[in-house]
Design an enzyme around this catalytic site. Sequence first.
Site, mmCIF file in Angstrom:
data_model
loop_
_atom_site.group_PDB
_atom_site.id
_atom_site.type_symbol
_atom_site.label_atom_id
_atom_site.label_comp_id
_atom_site.label_asym_id
_atom_site.label_seq_id
_atom_site.Cartn_x
_atom_site.Cartn_y
_atom_site.Cartn_z
ATOM 1 C CG HIS A 122 42.605 38.282 43.770
ATOM 2 N ND1 HIS A 122 42.094 38.331 42.502
ATOM 3 C CD2 HIS A 122 43.169 39.509 43.995
ATOM 4 C CE1 HIS A 122 42.309 39.525 41.976
ATOM 5 N NE2 HIS A 122 42.961 40.255 42.862
ATOM 6 C CE LYS A 126 39.502 40.518 44.852
ATOM 7 N NZ LYS A 126 39.452 41.779 45.633
#
Length: 224
Positions: A122, A126
Amino acid sequence: MGRAIEALAADHAVDVVAMLGRGDAIDRDTLGGAQVAIEFTEPAAALANLRACARVGCPVVVGTTGWGAPDAALRAELDTARARVLVAANFSLGVNALLGVVGRLAAVLTEAGFASHLVETHHAAKKDAPSGTALALADAVAADVGREVQRPEITSVRVGAVPGTHTLIFDAPFEQLRVTHEARDRRVFASGALVAARWLAADRPPGVYTMQDVLAPTTGAAEV
């Protein structure tokens, strides 16, 4: 996510009647008569926002991850409020279709001696690692195996602006199978959340739902 949902709302025949930010109270007035709320904030705020929506009788779709999941005490609270709640770690229809079948795949391969591992990537901003989707996939791998099996280890990568990539690896001495879902644009999560919101805003009985219920409309709500 709020801006993405607002931009895609018309494509889903949804009217956005209110957008709340940090510090805004959640009540009937600030919700502007909404038929359903979509909660995308941060782990520290998600539970309080869910409870606030339940108190005022507004169904809520919760997309924030990293705060846990409805436990027995919260389910009892939601049951008392006759709340309608849909919780998902990922609103991608592709990911949720994968969650529906990966357990059966894992059962066959694990029994045949394949080892499993999950790699999730990600964007650098995040906050939770592993991702909620990675944890859900790992649970799905272990759930349908007909004998005791260790959940796959998870490797989390946080780099750049990656919306989300999850690769489940099944490895044996002479072959390897990889199953990958790649989100190309974060709008996929906004689009799926709007699908979930329209589904929950329909005449559903009180309960806690998931995206599996959205994909299989005849499935009942989880007990609360």
